[in-house]
Design an enzyme around this catalytic site. Structure first.
Site, PDB file in Angstrom:
ATOM      1  N   ARG A 181      28.342 -12.386 -11.852  1.00 16.82           N
ATOM      2  CA  ARG A 181      28.971 -12.801 -10.586  1.00 16.82           C
ATOM      3  C   ARG A 181      27.902 -12.696  -9.485  1.00 16.82           C
ATOM      4  O   ARG A 181      27.193 -11.688  -9.423  1.00 16.82           O
ATOM      5  CB  ARG A 181      30.186 -11.923 -10.251  1.00 16.82           C
ATOM      6  CG  ARG A 181      31.326 -12.101 -11.250  1.00 16.82           C
ATOM      7  CD  ARG A 181      32.622 -11.501 -10.739  1.00 16.82           C
ATOM      8  NE  ARG A 181      33.248 -12.320  -9.723  1.00 16.82           N
ATOM      9  CZ  ARG A 181      34.309 -11.919  -9.009  1.00 16.82           C
ATOM     10  NH1 ARG A 181      34.814 -10.720  -9.184  1.00 16.82           N
ATOM     11  NH2 ARG A 181      34.843 -12.718  -8.105  1.00 16.82           N
ATOM     12  N   ASP A 239      32.179  -7.823  -0.112  1.00 11.88           N
ATOM     13  CA  ASP A 239      31.283  -7.952  -1.266  1.00 11.88           C
ATOM     14  C   ASP A 239      29.816  -7.920  -0.875  1.00 11.88           C
ATOM     15  O   ASP A 239      28.953  -7.618  -1.692  1.00 11.88           O
ATOM     16  CB  ASP A 239      31.595  -9.248  -2.023  1.00 11.88           C
ATOM     17  CG  ASP A 239      32.900  -9.083  -2.783  1.00 11.88           C
ATOM     18  OD1 ASP A 239      33.965  -9.162  -2.146  1.00 11.88           O
ATOM     19  OD2 ASP A 239      32.846  -8.806  -3.990  1.00 11.88           O
TER      20      ASP A 239
END
Ligand code: MRU
Length: 356
Positions: free
Chosen positions: A98, A246
């Protein structure tokens, strides 16, 4: 029969040190089924991260650190050079799972740095050190989330309405969560928060995970669709927004689950403060602004089919499915870290938080 009472009694990410397996709750099965899965191979661990069986920036970092250690135990080599070549291959593979959450590369780099200092040691000693480091990363996450909760709690008062987006809860970390940490700590003190959880299309982390874990903890939580946040804000139900993130760029621009910037823009209109809860490991001073943050694109089917009994969009329609968006720093009232709360100008305050 399991003696575990609710989802918060389970470990989000665990290392079984007897079998050298990564043990996680498969979050794609929640809230319907609490399924614990054990992973050992590089592909299984990569898939678990990519498919969001384990997700949320800090939990991804911890899972990757455990994963890298587990894969290191499987390397067959009799020299450091041979070992390290395979180690780096595994690291790069896991890192490709990711792209947006910086905690993934942060944790992997931390493990790598350690390995690099141990060239003169035996492989067994290196493995022992890597295991300890991965366990430390997990233990630190728990302490960090608690500290975020304590700082965050100073920003709200008993009875407040709090809106959150996606899941920055215990399921995204090893305990407490980031955005939920002030909520859990306040709940223990009887603050009586009224929490609104956005359902968070397309993967429903708010509905499936946040509503689930807050309800399990006995927090007063109300689920709303993503397009209802303006309504609850206008009705005066929201005093503060707490979300996770994030990656925080050096200027305070923040990548978080898609839809966060919509919430922040609307909150600005209604004069409601938006607080980003972030461990300092999520602050990436090498990324100057949000424009440079790589945003993960995910499959069309998450929008057109997933969760529906039948496809809900015409075959062949074009779909745009970015998994994250960037909230401009001007929309952020403060970034709550384990070292304190960063305020504008973020270019200065974020460095202080990282102790640089
Ligand atoms: O795609 P996900 O579920 O991994 O996205 C998670 C989020 O956006 C969280 O808010 C973020 O990772 C912070 S978790 C403490």
């Amino acid at each position: 029969m399991s003696d575990k009472i609710n989802i918060l009694d389970y470990e989000t990410v665990e290392l079984d040190t007897d079998t050298n397996e990564l043990v996680i709750i498969d979050q794609t099965k929640l809230p319907g089924n609490i399924e614990i899965v054990r992973l050992k191979s590089a592909q299984e661990i990569w898939d678990a991260i990519y498919l969001l069986k384990v997700r949320g920036a800090p939990a991804i970092g911890v899972a990757a650190a455990f994963g890298l250690y587990i894969l290191a135990t499987q390397i067959k080599a009799d020299s450091f050079e041979g070992f390290y070549k395979e180690f780096v291959k595994n690291k790069e593979f896991l890192n490709s799972s990711r792209p947006t959450a910086v905690n993934l590369s942060w944790a992997l780099n931390r493990m790598d740095k350690l390995a690099c200092t141990m060239k003169e040691f035996s492989i067994d000693e290196i493995l022992e050190a890597l295991k300890k480091e991965a366990i430390t990363i997990k233990e630190e996450d728990i302490a960090v989330c608690k500290a975020i909760g304590e700082y965050g709690l100073t920003l709200v008062k008993p009875g407040d309405g709090i809106l959150t987006h996606c899941n920055a809860g215990q399921l995204a970390t090893c305990k407490y969560g980031t955005a939920t940490a002030p909520i859990y700590l306040g709940h223990e003190k009887g603050y009586g928060f009224k929490v609104y959880a956005d359902e968070t299309r397309p993967l429903l982390q708010g509905a499936r995970l946040t509503a689930f874990e807050l309800q399990s903890a006995g927090v007063d939580v109300t689920l709303i669709c993503d397009n209802m946040s303006a309504t609850v804000m206008k009705q005066g139900k929201i005093d503060a927004v707490f979300v996770g993130c994030d990656r925080v760029a050096a200027n305070g621009d923040t990548a978080n689950k898609i839809g966060t910037s919509v919430v922040a823009t609307v909150a600005k209109h209604y004069n409601i403060p938006v607080y980003i809860c972030a461990p300092t490991s999520t602050i990436d001073l090498d990324t100057p602004t949000g424009n440079e943050i790589k945003i993960e694109q995910r499959p069309d089917t998450e929008v057109t089919e997933m969760w529906y009994k039948e496809r809900m969009a015409p075959e062949g329609v074009k779909v745009y499915n970015p998994a994250f968006d960037v909230t401009d720093h001007e929309l952020i009232a403060g970034i709550v870290t384990e070292n304190g709360i960063a305020y504008e100008p973020y270019t200065e305050s974020l460095k202080r938080m990282k102790n640089i």
